[in-house]
Design a protein around this motif. Structure first.
Motif, PDB file in Angstrom:
ATOM      1  N   LEU A   1      -9.981  66.664  61.240  1.00 18.10           N
ATOM      2  CA  LEU A   1      -8.987  66.632  62.326  1.00 18.10           C
ATOM      3  C   LEU A   1      -8.804  65.268  62.163  1.00 18.10           C
ATOM      4  CD1 LEU A   1      -9.517  68.873  65.111  1.00 18.10           C
ATOM      5  CD2 LEU A   1      -7.687  69.269  63.379  1.00 18.10           C
ATOM      6  N   SER A   2      -7.778  64.388  62.003  1.00 17.26           N
ATOM      7  CA  SER A   2      -7.745  62.848  62.001  1.00 17.26           C
ATOM      8  C   SER A   2      -6.971  62.356  63.258  1.00 17.26           C
ATOM      9  CB  SER A   2      -7.111  62.528  60.676  1.00 17.26           C
ATOM     10  OG  SER A   2      -5.681  63.066  60.392  1.00 17.26           O
ATOM     11  N   GLY A   3      -6.885  61.191  63.333  1.00 20.47           N
ATOM     12  CA  GLY A   3      -6.135  60.622  64.251  1.00 20.47           C
ATOM     13  C   GLY A   3      -6.980  60.157  65.499  1.00 20.47           C
ATOM     14  N   PHE A   4      -8.209  60.406  65.515  1.00 20.76           N
ATOM     15  CA  PHE A   4      -9.014  60.056  66.680  1.00 20.76           C
ATOM     16  C   PHE A   4      -9.450  58.652  66.417  1.00 20.76           C
ATOM     17  CE2 PHE A   4     -10.313  64.536  66.191  1.00 20.76           C
ATOM     18  CZ  PHE A   4     -10.485  64.765  67.472  1.00 20.76           C
ATOM     19  N   HIS A   5      -9.569  58.003  67.317  1.00 19.03           N
ATOM     20  CA  HIS A   5     -10.334  56.211  67.293  1.00 19.03           C
ATOM     21  C   HIS A   5     -11.695  56.649  66.774  1.00 19.03           C
ATOM     22  CE1 HIS A   5     -12.395  52.781  68.727  1.00 19.03           C
ATOM     23  NE2 HIS A   5     -11.336  52.219  68.528  1.00 19.03           N
ATOM     24  N   PRO A   6     -12.270  55.860  65.855  1.00 15.83           N
ATOM     25  CA  PRO A   6     -13.340  56.076  65.217  1.00 15.83           C
ATOM     26  C   PRO A   6     -14.746  56.217  66.410  1.00 15.83           C
ATOM     27  CG  PRO A   6     -12.186  54.239  63.920  1.00 15.83           C
ATOM     28  CD  PRO A   6     -11.516  54.486  65.271  1.00 15.83           C
ATOM     29  N   ALA A   7     -14.623  55.465  67.207  1.00 14.33           N
ATOM     30  CA  ALA A   7     -15.697  55.869  68.493  1.00 14.33           C
ATOM     31  C   ALA A   7     -15.564  57.183  68.772  1.00 14.33           C
ATOM     32  CB  ALA A   7     -15.786  54.729  69.389  1.00 14.33           C
ATOM     33  N   ILE A   8     -14.342  57.661  69.173  1.00 12.40           N
ATOM     34  CA  ILE A   8     -14.157  58.811  69.891  1.00 12.40           C
ATOM     35  C   ILE A   8     -14.412  60.112  68.660  1.00 12.40           C
ATOM     36  CG2 ILE A   8     -12.457  60.563  70.556  1.00 12.40           C
ATOM     37  CD1 ILE A   8     -10.886  58.182  71.774  1.00 12.40           C
ATOM     38  N   ALA A   9     -14.406  59.790  67.635  1.00 18.16           N
ATOM     39  CA  ALA A   9     -14.564  60.781  66.223  1.00 18.16           C
ATOM     40  C   ALA A   9     -15.840  60.840  66.263  1.00 18.16           C
ATOM     41  CB  ALA A   9     -14.090  60.259  65.179  1.00 18.16           C
ATOM     42  N   LEU A  10     -16.637  59.779  66.390  1.00 19.94           N
ATOM     43  CA  LEU A  10     -18.217  59.828  66.330  1.00 19.94           C
ATOM     44  C   LEU A  10     -18.914  60.436  67.359  1.00 19.94           C
ATOM     45  CD1 LEU A  10     -20.781  59.214  64.750  1.00 19.94           C
ATOM     46  CD2 LEU A  10     -20.858  56.920  66.128  1.00 19.94           C
ATOM     47  N   HIS A  11     -18.179  59.955  68.781  1.00 18.86           N
ATOM     48  CA  HIS A  11     -18.673  60.960  69.868  1.00 18.86           C
ATOM     49  C   HIS A  11     -18.512  62.484  69.869  1.00 18.86           C
ATOM     50  CE1 HIS A  11     -19.475  61.576  74.182  1.00 18.86           C
ATOM     51  NE2 HIS A  11     -18.295  62.343  74.005  1.00 18.86           N
ATOM     52  N   VAL A  12     -17.344  62.984  69.365  1.00 16.93           N
ATOM     53  CA  VAL A  12     -16.955  64.355  69.147  1.00 16.93           C
ATOM     54  C   VAL A  12     -18.178  64.927  68.068  1.00 16.93           C
ATOM     55  CG1 VAL A  12     -15.370  66.035  68.233  1.00 16.93           C
ATOM     56  CG2 VAL A  12     -14.586  64.335  69.913  1.00 16.93           C
ATOM     57  N   ALA A  13     -18.186  64.357  66.986  1.00 17.86           N
ATOM     58  CA  ALA A  13     -19.091  64.819  65.906  1.00 17.86           C
ATOM     59  C   ALA A  13     -20.495  65.041  66.406  1.00 17.86           C
ATOM     60  CB  ALA A  13     -19.202  63.951  64.639  1.00 17.86           C
ATOM     61  N   LEU A  14     -20.935  64.069  67.408  1.00 13.75           N
ATOM     62  CA  LEU A  14     -22.415  64.172  68.020  1.00 13.75           C
ATOM     63  C   LEU A  14     -22.586  65.416  68.918  1.00 13.75           C
ATOM     64  CD1 LEU A  14     -23.142  60.221  68.523  1.00 13.75           C
ATOM     65  CD2 LEU A  14     -24.148  61.639  66.930  1.00 13.75           C
ATOM     66  N   HIS A  15     -21.581  66.066  69.240  1.00  9.89           N
ATOM     67  CA  HIS A  15     -21.560  67.082  69.946  1.00  9.89           C
ATOM     68  C   HIS A  15     -21.349  68.393  69.170  1.00  9.89           C
ATOM     69  CE1 HIS A  15     -21.449  63.903  72.825  1.00  9.89           C
ATOM     70  NE2 HIS A  15     -21.953  64.859  73.688  1.00  9.89           N
ATOM     71  N   ASP A  16     -21.755  68.524  68.038  1.00  9.74           N
ATOM     72  CA  ASP A  16     -21.547  69.522  67.265  1.00  9.74           C
ATOM     73  C   ASP A  16     -22.409  70.701  67.684  1.00  9.74           C
ATOM     74  OD1 ASP A  16     -24.388  70.130  65.371  1.00  9.74           O
ATOM     75  OD2 ASP A  16     -24.045  67.972  65.714  1.00  9.74           O
ATOM     76  N   PRO A  17     -22.136  72.179  67.496  1.00 10.67           N
ATOM     77  CA  PRO A  17     -22.875  73.145  68.259  1.00 10.67           C
ATOM     78  C   PRO A  17     -24.245  73.014  68.136  1.00 10.67           C
ATOM     79  CG  PRO A  17     -20.844  73.771  67.151  1.00 10.67           C
ATOM     80  CD  PRO A  17     -20.839  72.290  66.737  1.00 10.67           C
ATOM     81  N   ALA A  18     -24.754  73.070  66.749  1.00 14.65           N
ATOM     82  CA  ALA A  18     -26.149  72.920  66.418  1.00 14.65           C
ATOM     83  C   ALA A  18     -26.943  72.078  67.376  1.00 14.65           C
ATOM     84  CB  ALA A  18     -26.305  72.843  65.270  1.00 14.65           C
ATOM     85  N   ARG A  19     -26.566  70.850  67.414  1.00 11.02           N
ATOM     86  CA  ARG A  19     -26.989  69.718  68.189  1.00 11.02           C
ATOM     87  C   ARG A  19     -27.312  70.171  69.588  1.00 11.02           C
ATOM     88  NH1 ARG A  19     -25.962  65.546  71.468  1.00 11.02           N
ATOM     89  NH2 ARG A  19     -27.440  64.011  71.616  1.00 11.02           N
ATOM     90  N   ILE A  20     -26.194  70.832  70.203  1.00 10.04           N
ATOM     91  CA  ILE A  20     -26.213  71.133  71.487  1.00 10.04           C
ATOM     92  C   ILE A  20     -26.847  72.073  71.839  1.00 10.04           C
ATOM     93  CG2 ILE A  20     -24.565  72.042  73.413  1.00 10.04           C
ATOM     94  CD1 ILE A  20     -24.105  69.187  72.744  1.00 10.04           C
ATOM     95  N   LEU A  21     -27.020  73.146  71.055  1.00  7.84           N
ATOM     96  CA  LEU A  21     -28.016  74.171  71.303  1.00  7.84           C
ATOM     97  C   LEU A  21     -29.559  73.611  71.252  1.00  7.84           C
ATOM     98  CD1 LEU A  21     -26.321  76.939  69.028  1.00  7.84           C
ATOM     99  CD2 LEU A  21     -26.442  76.718  71.781  1.00  7.84           C
ATOM    100  N   ARG A  22     -29.767  72.601  70.345  1.00  9.79           N
ATOM    101  CA  ARG A  22     -31.243  72.274  70.453  1.00  9.79           C
ATOM    102  C   ARG A  22     -31.240  71.448  71.763  1.00  9.79           C
ATOM    103  NH1 ARG A  22     -29.521  70.542  65.361  1.00  9.79           N
ATOM    104  NH2 ARG A  22     -29.286  68.232  65.965  1.00  9.79           N
TER     105      ARG A  22
END
Length: 105
Positions: free
Chosen positions: A45-66
Motif C-alpha cells: 500500500l502506497s501513499g503514506f507519509h514515510p513516518a506513518i508507513a514506518l509506524h504502521v510497519a512496526l505494528h506487524d502482527p508478529a511483533r504485536i503478538l510478541r
C-alpha cells in the motif's frame, strides 16, 4: 480492585491478540516500510507519509503478538500484588479512554 484491573487488562490483550492474528492470515512474516509504501506481505500500500508507513510497519502482527506475550508475563508476575501496583497501572494506562476502564485505576 487488583483483580478487576487484571481482568480488564487481560480482556484488552485478548482483543489485541485476536486482531493481530486476523491481520496475519497467511503468516507471511514481518511487515516493512519503503518510503511511502507499507509492504503487508500480501499487498503493498502506497501513499503514506514515510513516518506513518514506518509506524504502521512496526505494528506487524508478529511483533504485536510478541509484545502481548511479554505483557502477559508481566501481568502474571504482578496479578496478586497489593493495590496499588504501579506496573499494573502502567499496563492499564494506554486504555484509559476505554469505556470499561476501572474507575479506581
Amino acid at each position: 480492585m487488583t483483580e478487576e484491573l487484571v481482568r480488564f487488562i487481560e480482556a484488552r490483550l485478548d482483543e489485541e491478540a485476536d486482531l493481530a492474528r486476523r491481520c496475519d492470515g497467511d503468516g507471511c512474516g514481518k511487515w516493512s516500510a519503503r518510503g511511502h509504501t507499507v509492504d503487508f506481505c500480501q499487498v503493498d500500500l502506497s501513499g503514506f507519509h514515510p513516518a506513518i508507513a514506518l509506524h504502521v510497519a512496526l505494528h506487524d502482527p508478529a511483533r504485536i503478538l510478541r509484545e502481548i506475550k511479554a505483557k502477559r508475563r508481566l501481568l502474571a508476575r504482578h496479578a496478586r500484588d497489593p493495590w496499588p501496583c504501579h506496573d499494573l497501572r502502567d499496563l492499564a494506562s494506554p486504555y484509559t479512554d476505554h469505556p470499561d476502564f476501572p474507575a479506581r485505576a
